[in-house]
Design a protein around this motif. Structure first.
Motif, short mmCIF file in Angstrom:
data_model
loop_
_atom_site.label_atom_id
_atom_site.label_comp_id
_atom_site.label_asym_id
_atom_site.label_seq_id
_atom_site.Cartn_x
_atom_site.Cartn_y
_atom_site.Cartn_z
N ARG A 28 0.88 -1.23 -0.21
CA ARG A 28 0.29 0.04 -0.47
C ARG A 28 0.63 1.46 -0.24
O ARG A 28 1.01 2.11 -0.88
N ARG A 29 1.84 1.10 0.53
CA ARG A 29 2.42 2.55 1.24
C ARG A 29 4.06 1.97 1.66
O ARG A 29 3.99 1.48 2.14
N ARG A 71 -6.64 4.52 6.16
CA ARG A 71 -5.81 4.28 7.00
C ARG A 71 -6.09 5.62 8.09
O ARG A 71 -6.37 5.64 8.44
N GLU A 107 3.25 6.50 -2.02
CA GLU A 107 1.97 5.38 -2.45
C GLU A 107 1.88 4.57 -2.64
O GLU A 107 2.89 4.81 -4.31
N ILE A 114 2.97 10.87 -0.12
CA ILE A 114 1.03 11.09 1.02
C ILE A 114 1.02 12.01 1.95
O ILE A 114 1.69 12.75 2.38
#
Length: 165
Positions: A28-29, A71, A107, A114
């Motif tokens: 995801r990140r 998140r 991201e 982000i």
């Protein structure tokens, strides 16, 4: 001939954190953290599963993503140790007292920085107890925010019931 413009020190350390983030295994990140004290790198960290365990990138899925968890919520379902935590684990407290933690998050989906990135509530607690003085967070390639960790002590968001980041 145009004069060479040297990279400013803060963005230099943020660039290092961004490079560290390239080791992330999260789907995801990607986050990278660098702890610096008296102009010397103390430790680095990136997001990944505990040593010896399978990473999400190895498994090919993220449970939090599968369950559509927003998140900043339900961190206990994440397989990974956060970048800040990994950097703190790799240093002695004596080395971290009065230090700066540089943090960069992107991201995975599009490589963008982000928006409003900041340490999660659990990492904030570790940063406070580690004795880190400031957290510097990249907003884009040139711009960043400097957070005085004392503000996290004085303004305890957990007392207001705020989740995550």
């Amino acid at each position: 001939m145009e004069a060479y413009k040297r990279r400013d020190k803060i963005n230099y350390y943020l660039d290092l954190a961004e490079t560290v983030s390239q080791r992330c295994t999260c789907l995801r990140r990607h986050y990278g953290a660098v702890i610096v004290r008296e102009d010397e790198v103390v430790s680095t960290g990136y997001v990944g599963a505990p040593r010896g365990r399978a990473n999400c990138s190895d498994l090919g899925y993220c449970l939090r993503q599968k369950l559509e968890i927003p998140r900043g919520e339900r961190f206990e379902l994440c397989r990974s140790v956060h970048a800040e935590a990994n950097a703190i684990i790799s240093a002695s407290r004596k080395e971290m007292i009065g230090s700066d933690l540089y943090l960069v998050g992107t991201e995975v989906s599009d490589g963008s920085y982000i928006k409003n990135a900041v340490c999660c509530s659990m990492c904030k607690r570790m940063v406070i107890n580690a004795g880190i003085a400031r957290v510097i967070v990249r907003d884009d390639r040139e711009n960043y925010r400097v957070i005085d960790v004392k503000t996290w002590v004085e303004d305890d968001e957990s007392l207001r019931g705020e989740l995550g980041y």
